[in-house]
Design a protein around this motif. Sequence first.
Motif, PDB file in Angstrom:
ATOM      1  N   SER A 137      36.737  30.247  52.354  1.00 57.29           N
ATOM      2  CA  SER A 137      37.899  30.803  53.043  1.00 57.29           C
ATOM      3  C   SER A 137      37.438  31.950  53.935  1.00 57.29           C
ATOM      4  O   SER A 137      36.386  32.564  53.709  1.00 57.29           O
ATOM      5  CB  SER A 137      38.937  31.289  52.036  1.00 57.29           C
ATOM      6  N   GLY A 138      38.215  32.234  54.930  1.00 55.06           N
ATOM      7  CA  GLY A 138      37.820  33.276  55.868  1.00 55.06           C
ATOM      8  C   GLY A 138      38.943  34.237  56.184  1.00 55.06           C
ATOM      9  O   GLY A 138      40.101  34.009  55.841  1.00 55.06           O
ATOM     10  N   ARG A 139      38.569  35.295  56.864  1.00 55.59           N
ATOM     11  CA  ARG A 139      39.556  36.289  57.270  1.00 55.59           C
ATOM     12  C   ARG A 139      39.037  37.005  58.511  1.00 55.59           C
ATOM     13  O   ARG A 139      37.817  37.068  58.764  1.00 55.59           O
ATOM     14  CB  ARG A 139      39.786  37.305  56.154  1.00 55.59           C
ATOM     15  N   ASN A 140      39.972  37.529  59.286  1.00 52.53           N
ATOM     16  CA  ASN A 140      39.628  38.319  60.455  1.00 52.53           C
ATOM     17  C   ASN A 140      39.321  39.753  60.033  1.00 52.53           C
ATOM     18  O   ASN A 140      40.082  40.369  59.275  1.00 52.53           O
ATOM     19  CB  ASN A 140      40.780  38.321  61.470  1.00 52.53           C
ATOM     20  N   VAL A 141      38.191  40.280  60.519  1.00 54.74           N
ATOM     21  CA  VAL A 141      37.758  41.627  60.179  1.00 54.74           C
ATOM     22  C   VAL A 141      37.644  42.447  61.470  1.00 54.74           C
ATOM     23  O   VAL A 141      37.118  41.963  62.474  1.00 54.74           O
ATOM     24  CB  VAL A 141      36.406  41.622  59.443  1.00 54.74           C
ATOM     25  N   THR A 142      38.135  43.665  61.423  1.00 59.59           N
ATOM     26  CA  THR A 142      38.039  44.575  62.564  1.00 59.59           C
ATOM     27  C   THR A 142      37.218  45.788  62.164  1.00 59.59           C
ATOM     28  O   THR A 142      37.533  46.458  61.179  1.00 59.59           O
ATOM     29  CB  THR A 142      39.430  45.021  63.043  1.00 59.59           C
ATOM     30  N   GLU A 143      36.161  46.054  62.913  1.00 64.60           N
ATOM     31  CA  GLU A 143      35.305  47.199  62.647  1.00 64.60           C
ATOM     32  C   GLU A 143      35.480  48.241  63.756  1.00 64.60           C
ATOM     33  O   GLU A 143      35.682  47.906  64.925  1.00 64.60           O
ATOM     34  CB  GLU A 143      33.832  46.774  62.598  1.00 64.60           C
ATOM     35  N   SER A 144      35.382  49.511  63.373  1.00 72.16           N
ATOM     36  CA  SER A 144      35.468  50.609  64.338  1.00 72.16           C
ATOM     37  C   SER A 144      34.076  51.196  64.570  1.00 72.16           C
ATOM     38  O   SER A 144      33.294  51.345  63.633  1.00 72.16           O
ATOM     39  CB  SER A 144      36.414  51.702  63.834  1.00 72.16           C
ATOM     40  N   TYR A 145      33.785  51.574  65.827  1.00 71.20           N
ATOM     41  CA  TYR A 145      32.473  52.101  66.194  1.00 71.20           C
ATOM     42  C   TYR A 145      32.648  53.311  67.098  1.00 71.20           C
ATOM     43  O   TYR A 145      33.664  53.462  67.778  1.00 71.20           O
ATOM     44  CB  TYR A 145      31.649  51.041  66.947  1.00 71.20           C
ATOM     45  N   THR A 146      31.623  54.154  67.126  1.00 72.44           N
ATOM     46  CA  THR A 146      31.560  55.282  68.055  1.00 72.44           C
ATOM     47  C   THR A 146      30.305  55.136  68.898  1.00 72.44           C
ATOM     48  O   THR A 146      29.218  54.878  68.380  1.00 72.44           O
ATOM     49  CB  THR A 146      31.521  56.628  67.298  1.00 72.44           C
ATOM     50  N   GLU A 147      30.468  55.292  70.204  1.00 69.77           N
ATOM     51  CA  GLU A 147      29.362  55.080  71.127  1.00 69.77           C
ATOM     52  C   GLU A 147      29.397  56.151  72.213  1.00 69.77           C
ATOM     53  O   GLU A 147      30.426  56.825  72.420  1.00 69.77           O
ATOM     54  CB  GLU A 147      29.470  53.679  71.753  1.00 69.77           C
ATOM     55  N   ALA A 148      28.277  56.324  72.901  1.00 72.17           N
ATOM     56  CA  ALA A 148      28.179  57.242  74.037  1.00 72.17           C
ATOM     57  C   ALA A 148      27.477  56.530  75.180  1.00 72.17           C
ATOM     58  O   ALA A 148      26.688  55.597  74.960  1.00 72.17           O
ATOM     59  CB  ALA A 148      27.422  58.510  73.649  1.00 72.17           C
ATOM     60  N   ALA A 149      27.772  56.960  76.397  1.00 73.63           N
ATOM     61  CA  ALA A 149      27.185  56.312  77.570  1.00 73.63           C
ATOM     62  C   ALA A 149      26.985  57.333  78.682  1.00 73.63           C
ATOM     63  O   ALA A 149      27.695  58.338  78.758  1.00 73.63           O
ATOM     64  CB  ALA A 149      28.076  55.178  78.056  1.00 73.63           C
TER      65      ALA A 149
END
Length: 202
Positions: A137-149
């Motif tokens: 079985s599966g599920r949708n996963v949302t991850e949060s990230y911090t980045e710089a540019a």
Amino acid sequence: MKKILIVVAAFLMTATAYAQEKEPLEETDSQKRLNQFNEVKKHEVSLDVVAAIAGLGINPRYEYVLGRYSGVGVDLNIGILDDADGFNYYETFSITPYYRQYFFSKEDYGAKGFYGEGFAKVFTFEDGYFEIDLFGSGRNVTESYTEAALGVGIGWKWVSDSGFLIDLGFGIGRNLGLANDPQGYDLPEVTGRGGVNFGWRF
């Protein structure tokens, strides 16, 4: 005696010409308006109307006019999307300080017209993926990230005599790789910047 008179006359003529060169030229009406405008109106506030109308985010901007040919400022982006909008990758928040150099600014008021800028951007974003467990079985996963540019941009700014402004610009930056996806998914290597800002100089 004649030679002495000639030498004295030549000396007086040279001194008069030198003094005239040193006298400050009288400012034209256009220059007076420019100086008065730049002395009084150095602050700008604006909002990206395209992002707001499209429902992508709230993007206020502040810029301080350093002079006729330069300015410094900062952009904020407050994302208003959610998972229901169907975007796999979107910014939730960013802060972007920048420095601008204006070119070909021959109009009455400075810090307008074509410009180039350099910026540093720190932002957070979310990225979604589908995860399958051991039972299939599966599920949708949302991850949060911090980045710089770090990046560059170009644009054009119009400023009316009253202070109303329109700022059209875009840019691109290279992400520094601070974000790390534990699932091994490739995160974006570049980030964009741009919009159509309406605002006021005061």
